[in-house]
Structures are given as structure tokens and as C-alpha cells.
Scaffold this motif. Sequence first.
Motif, PDB file in Angstrom:
ATOM      1  N   ARG A 114      85.381 131.162  32.108  1.00 19.97           N
ATOM      2  CA  ARG A 114      84.024 131.010  32.634  1.00 19.97           C
ATOM      3  C   ARG A 114      84.002 131.018  34.168  1.00 19.97           C
ATOM      4  O   ARG A 114      83.029 130.576  34.771  1.00 19.97           O
ATOM      5  CB  ARG A 114      83.406 129.705  32.115  1.00 19.97           C
ATOM      6  CG  ARG A 114      82.977 129.754  30.647  1.00 19.97           C
ATOM      7  CD  ARG A 114      81.765 130.676  30.468  1.00 19.97           C
ATOM      8  NE  ARG A 114      81.200 130.585  29.131  1.00 19.97           N
ATOM      9  CZ  ARG A 114      81.532 131.363  28.122  1.00 19.97           C
ATOM     10  NH1 ARG A 114      82.466 132.303  28.305  1.00 19.97           N
ATOM     11  NH2 ARG A 114      80.961 131.231  26.933  1.00 19.97           N
ATOM     12  N   ARG A 138      71.338 130.813  32.773  1.00 20.92           N
ATOM     13  CA  ARG A 138      71.449 129.500  32.130  1.00 20.92           C
ATOM     14  C   ARG A 138      72.801 129.269  31.468  1.00 20.92           C
ATOM     15  O   ARG A 138      73.168 128.126  31.215  1.00 20.92           O
ATOM     16  CB  ARG A 138      70.334 129.317  31.101  1.00 20.92           C
ATOM     17  CG  ARG A 138      70.409 130.292  29.916  1.00 20.92           C
ATOM     18  CD  ARG A 138      69.160 130.210  29.059  1.00 20.92           C
ATOM     19  NE  ARG A 138      69.236 131.107  27.914  1.00 20.92           N
ATOM     20  CZ  ARG A 138      68.924 132.395  27.956  1.00 20.92           C
ATOM     21  NH1 ARG A 138      68.544 132.950  29.102  1.00 20.92           N
ATOM     22  NH2 ARG A 138      69.006 133.147  26.871  1.00 20.92           N
ATOM     23  N   GLU A 139      73.565 130.328  31.194  1.00 18.16           N
ATOM     24  CA  GLU A 139      74.887 130.146  30.580  1.00 18.16           C
ATOM     25  C   GLU A 139      75.928 129.629  31.572  1.00 18.16           C
ATOM     26  O   GLU A 139      77.046 129.275  31.183  1.00 18.16           O
ATOM     27  CB  GLU A 139      75.382 131.463  29.977  1.00 18.16           C
ATOM     28  CG  GLU A 139      74.552 131.988  28.820  1.00 18.16           C
ATOM     29  CD  GLU A 139      73.421 132.882  29.272  1.00 18.16           C
ATOM     30  OE1 GLU A 139      72.678 133.391  28.413  1.00 18.16           O
ATOM     31  OE2 GLU A 139      73.265 133.071  30.493  1.00 18.16           O
ATOM     32  N   ALA A 140      75.576 129.577  32.854  1.00 15.77           N
ATOM     33  CA  ALA A 140      76.526 129.110  33.862  1.00 15.77           C
ATOM     34  C   ALA A 140      76.974 127.682  33.557  1.00 15.77           C
ATOM     35  O   ALA A 140      76.179 126.851  33.108  1.00 15.77           O
ATOM     36  CB  ALA A 140      75.895 129.161  35.248  1.00 15.77           C
ATOM     37  N   VAL A 141      78.252 127.400  33.803  1.00 20.78           N
ATOM     38  CA  VAL A 141      78.739 126.029  33.670  1.00 20.78           C
ATOM     39  C   VAL A 141      78.027 125.130  34.671  1.00 20.78           C
ATOM     40  O   VAL A 141      77.659 123.991  34.362  1.00 20.78           O
ATOM     41  CB  VAL A 141      80.260 125.984  33.883  1.00 20.78           C
ATOM     42  CG1 VAL A 141      80.763 124.541  33.875  1.00 20.78           C
ATOM     43  CG2 VAL A 141      80.967 126.801  32.803  1.00 20.78           C
ATOM     44  N   ARG A 142      77.810 125.652  35.871  1.00 16.33           N
ATOM     45  CA  ARG A 142      77.094 124.928  36.918  1.00 16.33           C
ATOM     46  C   ARG A 142      76.306 125.944  37.725  1.00 16.33           C
ATOM     47  O   ARG A 142      76.819 127.011  38.061  1.00 16.33           O
ATOM     48  CB  ARG A 142      78.067 124.170  37.824  1.00 16.33           C
ATOM     49  CG  ARG A 142      77.396 123.339  38.926  1.00 16.33           C
ATOM     50  CD  ARG A 142      78.475 122.609  39.740  1.00 16.33           C
ATOM     51  NE  ARG A 142      77.916 121.786  40.809  1.00 16.33           N
ATOM     52  CZ  ARG A 142      77.455 120.553  40.662  1.00 16.33           C
ATOM     53  NH1 ARG A 142      77.478 119.997  39.457  1.00 16.33           N
ATOM     54  NH2 ARG A 142      76.978 119.876  41.693  1.00 16.33           N
ATOM     55  N   LEU A 143      75.054 125.634  38.031  1.00 17.21           N
ATOM     56  CA  LEU A 143      74.199 126.555  38.773  1.00 17.21           C
ATOM     57  C   LEU A 143      73.609 125.818  39.973  1.00 17.21           C
ATOM     58  O   LEU A 143      72.900 124.826  39.818  1.00 17.21           O
ATOM     59  CB  LEU A 143      73.074 127.083  37.885  1.00 17.21           C
ATOM     60  CG  LEU A 143      72.121 128.100  38.513  1.00 17.21           C
ATOM     61  CD1 LEU A 143      72.863 129.343  38.978  1.00 17.21           C
ATOM     62  CD2 LEU A 143      71.015 128.484  37.519  1.00 17.21           C
ATOM     63  N   TYR A 178      70.123 123.543  29.874  1.00 21.96           N
ATOM     64  CA  TYR A 178      71.135 124.523  29.494  1.00 21.96           C
ATOM     65  C   TYR A 178      72.382 124.505  30.370  1.00 21.96           C
ATOM     66  O   TYR A 178      73.446 124.960  29.940  1.00 21.96           O
ATOM     67  CB  TYR A 178      70.540 125.936  29.539  1.00 21.96           C
ATOM     68  CG  TYR A 178      69.481 126.175  28.499  1.00 21.96           C
ATOM     69  CD1 TYR A 178      69.807 126.667  27.243  1.00 21.96           C
ATOM     70  CD2 TYR A 178      68.133 125.890  28.765  1.00 21.96           C
ATOM     71  CE1 TYR A 178      68.839 126.882  26.278  1.00 21.96           C
ATOM     72  CE2 TYR A 178      67.154 126.104  27.804  1.00 21.96           C
ATOM     73  CZ  TYR A 178      67.516 126.591  26.569  1.00 21.96           C
ATOM     74  OH  TYR A 178      66.551 126.796  25.620  1.00 21.96           O
ATOM     75  N   THR A 179      72.257 124.026  31.606  1.00 22.06           N
ATOM     76  CA  THR A 179      73.390 124.074  32.532  1.00 22.06           C
ATOM     77  C   THR A 179      73.384 122.852  33.426  1.00 22.06           C
ATOM     78  O   THR A 179      72.365 122.135  33.514  1.00 22.06           O
ATOM     79  CB  THR A 179      73.335 125.357  33.399  1.00 22.06           C
ATOM     80  OG1 THR A 179      74.497 125.433  34.231  1.00 22.06           O
ATOM     81  CG2 THR A 179      72.098 125.372  34.280  1.00 22.06           C
ATOM     82  N   ASP A 180      74.489 122.614  34.086  1.00 19.27           N
ATOM     83  CA  ASP A 180      74.562 121.551  35.080  1.00 19.27           C
ATOM     84  C   ASP A 180      73.860 122.072  36.323  1.00 19.27           C
ATOM     85  O   ASP A 180      74.452 122.793  37.126  1.00 19.27           O
ATOM     86  CB  ASP A 180      76.028 121.207  35.356  1.00 19.27           C
ATOM     87  CG  ASP A 180      76.187 120.114  36.399  1.00 19.27           C
ATOM     88  OD1 ASP A 180      75.161 119.516  36.792  1.00 19.27           O
ATOM     89  OD2 ASP A 180      77.321 119.870  36.832  1.00 19.27           O
TER      90      ASP A 180
END
Length: 276
Positions: free
Chosen positions: A74, A98-103, A128-130
Motif C-alpha cells: 500500500r 478513500r482507499e488510502a491508508v492515510r490521506l 474510509y481512511t485515516d
Amino acid sequence: MRVRVLGSAAGGGSPQWNCACPPCRDARRTGRNRTQDTVAVSGDGTAWFLLNAGPDIRSQILATPELAPGPGLRDTPLRGVLLTTAELDHTIGLLSLREAVRLTVHATPAVSAALQTAFPLRSMLAQYTDLDWREMPERLELDGGLIVDRLTVGAKRPRYATGTPGEGWVSALRLSDRRTGSSFVYATCLPVWTDAFDAFVDGAAEVLLDGTFATDDELTVMTGRPGSAAGMGHLPIVDSRPHAARHPGTRFRYGHLNNTNAMAGDDVVSDGTDIF
């Protein structure tokens, strides 16, 4: 510093799905399509940041090898997004990230408030994400050796945020390479060329300007619909060129073209254009 234009069109792209104006017909015939305005920047070619996140962001990332994930499952070179407006065509692409581990997202208080209250994009993303949502000051430093200066250039609110209080609705950004001093200005939504903006672009190597409309009456001429460039918060190209000519050491190019704008040439960018 690296600067790549991922998308060069205004909201709706070109051709626009429901438009049969002459430029849209020509785009369908030739296959010269434009996706919606987003720019990727990097100070070291490793850490990348997005200037806005339009609805076409997924396909734009997939078309850009420098933004490919890895080596970890990731891992991604994308370090964050800087929003210059709260308009849907500059923010709705965040949902595709939104699939990002952290945005990490940087925005002014006015833009942040609109995306929390008038349109709860922030609340949706946080499910959905941090989500690391940060206030964007007038100066900040980014990974990779980039320094960002911000200038408020407009007060136009998105339609969905009518009546929402605040300032700093439309920003121009100047990104400078800490090592070389070279700088790039991003101003694809510019309602008027003020003295403050003139000073902001002075000495920049490259400027990506508002190219939404060629003339103030373009929309009416092309589609018969009422409306002017000025009324929609955009300085037409015919009016910005004389200002740009007073900065002979700076290269000015135009992006964020509306589907009705058929302009082409060396000073008009396309999807995939490398500015640096």
C-alpha cells in the motif's frame, strides 16, 4: 521540481457529455479529450502532491507512472492534496482516494467548512481512511523540498455553499524548490488580475493561468446560454495576456479550459504536459 498537468479541462471535461457545441463535436471527432483540472507536483521526484482532486483523478493517476504504488503493498508516492477551491470539480476526486491508508488534505478554513457543513465530504472520507485534514496557511513546507505560498484571489463560493461564511474561497499557489529557488504558480481559477497577484507571479519561472474562457462572452456565443466569464469567476484569456506580457522572464500557459474553449497553441497545456 517536477510539475505535471494531469487534467487540463474545467468542470465537465472536454467533450462535455451533454454538449454538442463546435469544440465538443471537434473533440469527439479527433479524440482530443481533456480530463478535469488537477496538477501533480514534486520537489524531489519521490514525494508527490496533488493540486486539487478532480472527478477524473483515478484515471489520471493510472496514466502517470510516477504515481504508481510500491514497493510495499500500500505504498504510494502521493503525500497529500492541496485544495485551492471548494468547487465540486476540484474536490469530488477525494472520494476516489478513500482507499488510502492515510490521506492528508490542506485547505483554507472556508473551504474546510464548506466541505464539512454544506457538503459533508470530510465526514464521508473519515469513515474510509485515516483523514489528516490540515489548515492551509499563507506559507507551508512540504516533503521533498517544496515551499508553498498561498494568495487569496477570489471570494466565489460554490453553488452548494451559498451563504456559507468565510474568506479564502479561491487561492493561487506558488511552489518553490528550496534547493534551486525555481518557482511555479498555479492559478487556474483567477477572477481578476490584482496588484497583489501581479507581485505574486513576479519572478516565477512558470505560471499556469486560468484558461477557462477565451473571451468574456464565449459561453453565450458558443451555446446561447446566458453568462459571462467574469460572472462565473474567471478572467478570460484575452484580458490576462496583456498582464502576462509585462513579465517577459516568466512563461505563462493556460489550463482549466472550458469545453467551449477551442484555443490551442504553445501556451495552452494538455493532459500530461510536463511544466517542469
